[in-house]
Design a protein around this motif. Structure first.
Motif, PDB file in Angstrom:
ATOM      1  N   PRO A 104       0.828  -1.216   0.000  1.00  0.00           N
ATOM      2  CA  PRO A 104       0.000   0.000   0.000  1.00  0.00           C
ATOM      3  C   PRO A 104       0.866   1.271   0.000  1.00  0.00           C
ATOM      4  N   HIS A 105       0.418   2.292  -0.691  1.00  0.00           N
ATOM      5  CA  HIS A 105       1.153   3.561  -0.718  1.00  0.00           C
ATOM      6  C   HIS A 105       0.214   4.670  -1.130  1.00  0.00           C
ATOM      7  N   PRO A 128      10.584  10.549  -7.349  1.00  0.00           N
ATOM      8  CA  PRO A 128      11.425   9.937  -6.319  1.00  0.00           C
ATOM      9  C   PRO A 128      10.613   9.689  -5.050  1.00  0.00           C
ATOM     10  N   PRO A 129      11.051   8.759  -4.219  1.00  0.00           N
ATOM     11  CA  PRO A 129      10.287   8.489  -2.998  1.00  0.00           C
ATOM     12  C   PRO A 129      10.189   9.716  -2.097  1.00  0.00           C
ATOM     13  N   HIS A 130       9.081   9.789  -1.380  1.00  0.00           N
ATOM     14  CA  HIS A 130       8.818  10.944  -0.518  1.00  0.00           C
ATOM     15  C   HIS A 130       8.827  10.498   0.943  1.00  0.00           C
ATOM     16  N   GLY A 131       8.127   9.400   1.220  1.00  0.00           N
ATOM     17  CA  GLY A 131       8.209   8.802   2.563  1.00  0.00           C
ATOM     18  C   GLY A 131       7.386   9.481   3.630  1.00  0.00           C
ATOM     19  N   SER A 132       6.314  10.185   3.263  1.00  0.00           N
ATOM     20  CA  SER A 132       5.560  10.901   4.291  1.00  0.00           C
ATOM     21  C   SER A 132       4.312  10.163   4.779  1.00  0.00           C
ATOM     22  N   CYS A 133       3.639   9.418   3.885  1.00  0.00           N
ATOM     23  CA  CYS A 133       2.349   8.863   4.301  1.00  0.00           C
ATOM     24  C   CYS A 133       2.531   7.681   5.246  1.00  0.00           C
ATOM     25  N   LYS A 134       3.615   6.958   5.063  1.00  0.00           N
ATOM     26  CA  LYS A 134       3.987   5.797   5.896  1.00  0.00           C
ATOM     27  C   LYS A 134       3.069   4.589   5.707  1.00  0.00           C
ATOM     28  N   LEU A 135       2.205   4.627   4.693  1.00  0.00           N
ATOM     29  CA  LEU A 135       1.364   3.454   4.425  1.00  0.00           C
ATOM     30  C   LEU A 135       2.205   2.277   3.949  1.00  0.00           C
ATOM     31  N   CYS A 136       3.380   2.565   3.400  1.00  0.00           N
ATOM     32  CA  CYS A 136       4.197   1.497   2.829  1.00  0.00           C
ATOM     33  C   CYS A 136       5.154   0.899   3.858  1.00  0.00           C
ATOM     34  N   ILE A 137       4.923   1.181   5.130  1.00  0.00           N
ATOM     35  CA  ILE A 137       5.817   0.580   6.134  1.00  0.00           C
ATOM     36  C   ILE A 137       5.797  -0.949   6.016  1.00  0.00           C
ATOM     37  N   SER A 157      10.267   2.435   5.780  1.00  0.00           N
ATOM     38  CA  SER A 157       9.410   2.828   4.657  1.00  0.00           C
ATOM     39  C   SER A 157       9.922   2.093   3.430  1.00  0.00           C
ATOM     40  N   SER A 158       9.107   1.217   2.873  1.00  0.00           N
ATOM     41  CA  SER A 158       9.588   0.395   1.764  1.00  0.00           C
ATOM     42  C   SER A 158       9.807   1.216   0.499  1.00  0.00           C
ATOM     43  N   CYS A 159       9.172   2.390   0.409  1.00  0.00           N
ATOM     44  CA  CYS A 159       9.352   3.211  -0.797  1.00  0.00           C
ATOM     45  C   CYS A 159      10.741   3.831  -0.846  1.00  0.00           C
TER      46      CYS A 159
END
Lengths: 601, 183, 234
Positions: free
Chosen positions: C32-33, C41-50, C59-61
């Motif tokens: 999920p992301h 490029p990856p942003h890493g803010s939503c954290k859904l991809c943990i 963060s997998s992204c």
């Protein structure tokens, strides 16, 4: 307010002084705000044009920092340090007293634009509080008498620069000295010694010392330096992190006051090791008052050949240091947020990897070290790595400066070899009847009396230096609540768990404080704690639940005695939610209230 | 009361600040209604004429909480129902009524009772018969403990039936695509 | 032989430089992301991809894949945390799906379906965020902003305009546009900008087309987001 507008020639002057560089945006904003205390919309627009960046970007940066204002503020801006230790010394009562004397509401400028009274995160004066910032200058040891004087000075519109000098006198309060604070450094002596060793041998001495970062994380300094030295790219940078924002910490303030030469010399030693030509010291906005003396030290070092070209006559060893100011953002103490801030942007922590040693300031290999770490490298240069490693413990070599505040007879700075037990520190600072100690500030760890045998060391109780003492009269729930409010205020808002989670946590803590809490709220608190800990983007978010987790574990009754229900209580105060309708309808009968809502269950 | 009636699950339903759309959808379970009446006995509900809730197994709440009366009804349901279920968007997050939440309540009331032509600028009524409005419309989980939710505006009859048949059979109710939707 | 790591127990090949999310996605595994987008490029803010790697959340992204990693993603523990992050996003803004034009095409909503988020658990903030209808072709409804910065990035990096930025911080953070008036209509934003079609939720909406496709027959009404995302891989 039109009179406060900043003319385009003023803007051009400041922008030109900063070579029209967009990465100077934060420094430019700080300077532009100086005359009127705030940044009118037209100023932001003109500045964006002058720098060739978008206005939205400028607005984004200006909005990020607590000390930059995009709305009018009072000509006198009086900000009480919101540290729990200062609360306990009566800062909130003093603030209320000042507001009533000046006829102003807190957090709102007076209608005549004369004064605004508000709070700010810990200003690093916990050993001599309650304290405030008056137009950016720290005013110490506030008492009702001093508050009366301040109210009078404001009413008579006496400029802050003409207030009594005694208000601004900052004590160093050094109570215990060891190697660092006993150092009487002849400027250049440590550098001379390191240059004599040669670059490789100097790095070897750093390795031998096993010096670890004093900012809290404890990363081995020599490893960091070597990684930077080995990173591709010729234009390396040394950054000194003087953004000492952790509540209860003030040892960097004292180092910058008493050992500025050692700090700058440490930066130069780092530059020699990694091959850097540029140095930056990021000074937190709260310590801005130190800037003139620091600049004077830099000027002296330049004229002594300790900075600039061919340092100490060494061909090719060129290095200079510039001071950048912060503007009220705790998160900038995180090294990648600090780099963003140095680049003039919002202080949002970066994704790691890449780490700063390979891609740091403006993409260049960068060493970021704490003030104390850098100062300590002078000891290593002078006496050798082995001598340095002889004190402390095997994993935590050397000494540590502690900033002690709270319930003790002698708050101030204490330097101990690593490995010192909490109980020893308590005895030395004159603490008795101690209920708990918060080590490492809001992000740190709360120790209960049964843990006072534990030791200050990276392998046991790590700390950036804060040591806050709470005696048995203190309510540790309120301590945790203060820290939660701090994190909610300082969250940069980048990632979901921290942006929303810190505010949800604060809501839950406030609900308990207001006497509306229930057992289910404790479960919610623990769930939010877990999300913060696991999913946050940076250390601020993952440390934010620490005070709550510790107090829930060790002082749970402080929470339980506030519960109204062992089951569930509404998220909001039901009776208050009817107040507006009561006002509008003129009703005040029994059915217009949820009276049962106030009855304890 | 017969033995059969006593073993049936007792179910109560109500609509707070809602539109009864969820109740309409409940009736849309069509032929399952015949199965349902074998399984449940209705207590307080718009479908019966029972005014107050007796002890029940399941309570279904449609709508958010917008006034004092909603709070009283909701509390009665919580006190009487072993399992309380939020049904529909309004019960879950306030829904359309909560879109007044960014307007101060006094401004809302002024607009309706003082500024509008036709009401004779009579002022905000001061009548104990009229429940007072809360300053904001709230989802029901902010007022009482809620055990389950069935999202949707309204949830489909199919989703409601799936949920209830799971719950009555003792399975943890689960809704997934395409039965789970918020609109 | 190519390098590989284990994703929920199954081997996933990767090339150096790929993140966990990229490699997993290429191998047909959905993570999920919301703030991640294949074109940026990856942003890493939503954290859904943990995900969990060796017991640690990352963060997998943004996390580069490494040989021999053991990655846990589709587990009750991680999905429970993801659901809570979604609940945080829902209570922070004003997300009233029944009255939102984006319903059915909204990634936040679709992820909530995928992760079986049936309720919102936390107390709502109900912030006051006025809409901006000043632009002739595009409407901004800030009530739904999740701060993924995709519009900020698209406008800056693709359109070369910097129409959007975030200001303030913490829970008070909000999206601003590049005009002293604060109105989109006073910027050089165009409906043909990349930023006009990048919003994963219902903040940036083209006017006059909102209900061209009726609710109930939209992207995520027909297919769950994890299937759509896999189909969109090229």
């Amino acid at each position: 307010m039109r009179s406060h507008e900043i003319s385009s020639s003023q803007i051009a002057d400041v922008v030109n002084r900063h070579h029209r560089l967009p990465d100077r945006l934060l420094q430019i904003l700080i300077e532009l705000q100086e005359p009127s205390g705030w940044l009118p919309p037209a100023t932001l627009t003109a500045l964006a044009d002058a720098l060739g960046v978008s206005r939205a970007h400028v607005e984004g940066v200006a909005g990020f920092y607590s000390f930059l204002h995009t709305e009018p503020v009072g000509r006198y801006r009086l900000l009480f340090s919101d540290n729990i230790i200062e609360h306990q010394l009566g800062s909130r009562e003093l603030m209320a007293a000042l507001c009533s004397k000046l006829w102003v509401e807190p957090h709102k400028p007076s209608e005549d634009g004369l004064v605004s009274v508000s709070t700010t995160s810990c200003i690093g004066m916990g050993d001599q509080g309650p304290a405030m910032l008056a137009n950016g200058r720290p005013v110490l040891r506030l008492s009702h008498q001093r508050i009366n004087q301040i109210a009078e000075l404001v009413r008579q519109q006496v400029p802050v620069s003409e207030w009594p000098e005694a208000f601004f006198h900052v004590d160093n309060n050094i109570h215990r000295r060891d190697a660092m604070l006993q150092l009487d450094l002849a400027p250049g002596a440590a550098l001379q010694a390191a240059l004599a060793l040669g670059r490789a041998e100097w790095m070897r001495q750093m390795q031998l010392s096993n010096l670890r970062g004093r900012g809290g994380a404890g990363f081995t300094t020599a490893v960091k330096w070597m990684a930077c030295a080995d990173a591709p790219g010729a234009d390396k940078v040394v950054v000194c992190n003087a953004d000492e924002g952790e509540p209860g910490t003030f040892k960097d303030r004292v180092l910058l006051t008493t050992l500025a030469d050692a700090v700058f010399e440490g930066m130069t030693l780092a530059a020699w090791a990694v091959g850097a030509r540029q140095g930056l010291l990021y000074l937190r906005g709260e310590y801005r008052y130190l800037r003139p003396t620091l600049e004077a030290v830099l000027a002296r070092r330049r004229s002594a050949g300790l900075l600039g070209r061919q340092i100490l006559g060494k061909a090719g060893f060129d290095f200079d240091i510039e001071i950048h100011l912060g503007a009220g953002a705790y998160v900038c103490g995180e090294e990648t947020a600090l780099l963003e801030s140095l680049e003039g942007k919002r202080g949002t922590p970066r994704i790691r990897p890449p780490f700063p040693v390979t891609r740091g300031y403006l993409g260049r290999p960068t060493v970021v070290n704490n003030v104390e770490t850098l100062a300590k490298t002078c000891l290593i240069a002078l006496e050798g790595g082995a001598a340095f490693a002889a004190t402390g413990t095997a994993q935590s070599t050397g000494t540590k400066l502690l900033s002690i505040s709270g319930d003790c007879a002698r708050p101030g700075i204490y330097e101990y070899p690593f490995g010192v037990a909490i109980e020893r520190v308590l005895e030395d600072c004159g603490a008795s009847d101690t209920q708990a100690v918060q080590v490492g500030g809001a992000a740190g760890i709360m120790l209960a009396s049964y843990e006072f045998h534990r030791r200050i060391a990276f392998e046991d109780v790590p700390t950036a230096g804060a040591f806050m003492v709470f005696d048995s009269s203190r309510d540790l729930f309120e301590v945790a609540r203060n820290f939660v409010a701090f994190f909610a205020h300082e969250s940069c808002g980048f990632c979901t768990p921290c942006r929303v989670g810190t505010s949800l946590l604060l809501k839950a803590m406030n609900k308990l404080a207001d006497g509306h809490g229930a057992k289910t709220d404790l479960a919610d608190i623990e769930w939010i704690d877990r999300l913060l800990k696991n999913a946050s983007h940076c250390g601020l978010g993952s440390a934010a639940p620490n005070p709550v987790m510790d107090t829930l574990l060790k002082f749970r009754p402080a929470y339980e005695r506030r519960l109204r229900s062992l089951d569930f209580a509404p998220a909001f105060n039901l009776d208050d939610a009817l107040a507006a309708a009561r006002r509008a309808s003129g009703r005040d009968d029994a059915a217009a209230h949820f009276s049962a809502d106030h009855a304890p269950r | 009361m017969s033995t059969a009636a006593r073993t049936r699950v007792r179910l109560a339903t109500t609509s707070l600040a809602g539109c009864f759309g969820c109740h309409m959808s409940f009736l849309d379970i069509d032929e399952h209604l015949f199965e349902l009446v074998e399984l449940v006995e209705f207590d307080r509900s718009p479908l019966t004429n029972i005014k107050h809730c007796s002890p029940c197994d399941i309570g279904l709440i449609e709508g958010g909480v917008c006034n004092a009366e909603n709070v009283h009804v909701l509390r009665e349901f919580r006190a009487q129902c072993k399992t309380l279920v939020a049904i529909g968007a309004c019960a879950i997050n306030g829904g359309l009524p909560a879109q007044r939440n960014h307007i101060p309540l006094e401004a809302c009331l002024r607009e309706v009772y003082q500024s509008r032509a036709g009401l004779g600028a009579s002022g905000v009524p001061n009548d104990p018969e009229l429940p007072l409005l809360l300053d904001k419309v709230r989802p029901i989980h902010e007022v009482v403990r809620v055990d389950y939710s069935i999202p949707g505006c309204p949830p489909s009859g199919e989703a409601i039936w799936k949920f209830l048949s799971d719950l009555i059979a003792g399975r943890t109710p689960r809704l997934s695509h395409p039965m789970l939707h918020f609109d | 032989m190519s390098k590989q790591f284990l994703f929920d127990g199954r081997p996933v090949p990767f090339e150096d430089g790929q993140t966990i999310l990229q490699a997993a996605r290429a191998a047909g595994h959905y993570i999920p992301h919301l703030c991640w987008h294949p074109d940026f490029p990856p942003h890493g803010s939503c954290k859904l991809c943990i995900v969990k790697v060796g017991g640690r959340h990352v963060s997998s992204c943004a996390m580069p894949a490494k040989e021999g990693m053991e990655v846990e993603s589709n587990t009750p523990e991680i999905n429970g945390e993801r659901r809570a992050l979604l609940q945080m996003l829902f209570v922070e803004g004003n997300h009233f799906c029944p009255s939102c034009e984006k319903s059915g095409n909204c990634q936040l909503q679709a992820l909530a379906y995928d992760l079986e988020m049936v309720g919102e658990r936390f107390a709502h903030f109900f912030p006051d965020r006025p809409v901006d209808a000043s632009h002739p072709d595009v409407l901004l409804d800030f009530n739904r902003c999740i701060f993924c910065e995709l519009c900020v990035r698209a406008s800056r990096d693709v359109d070369g305009k910097q129409v959007f930025a975030l200001t303030e911080r913490g829970i008070h953070k909000y999206l601003v546009v590049n005009a002293e008036s604060g109105r989109l209509g006073d910027t050089d934003f165009a409906a043909s900008d990349r930023a006009a079609d990048i919003c994963p939720v219902g903040v940036i909406l083209h006017k006059r087309v909102g209900f061209a496709r009726p609710i109930g027959s939209r992207t995520y009404d027909i297919q769950p987001i994890h299937e759509v995302d896999m189909k969109e891989r090229t």
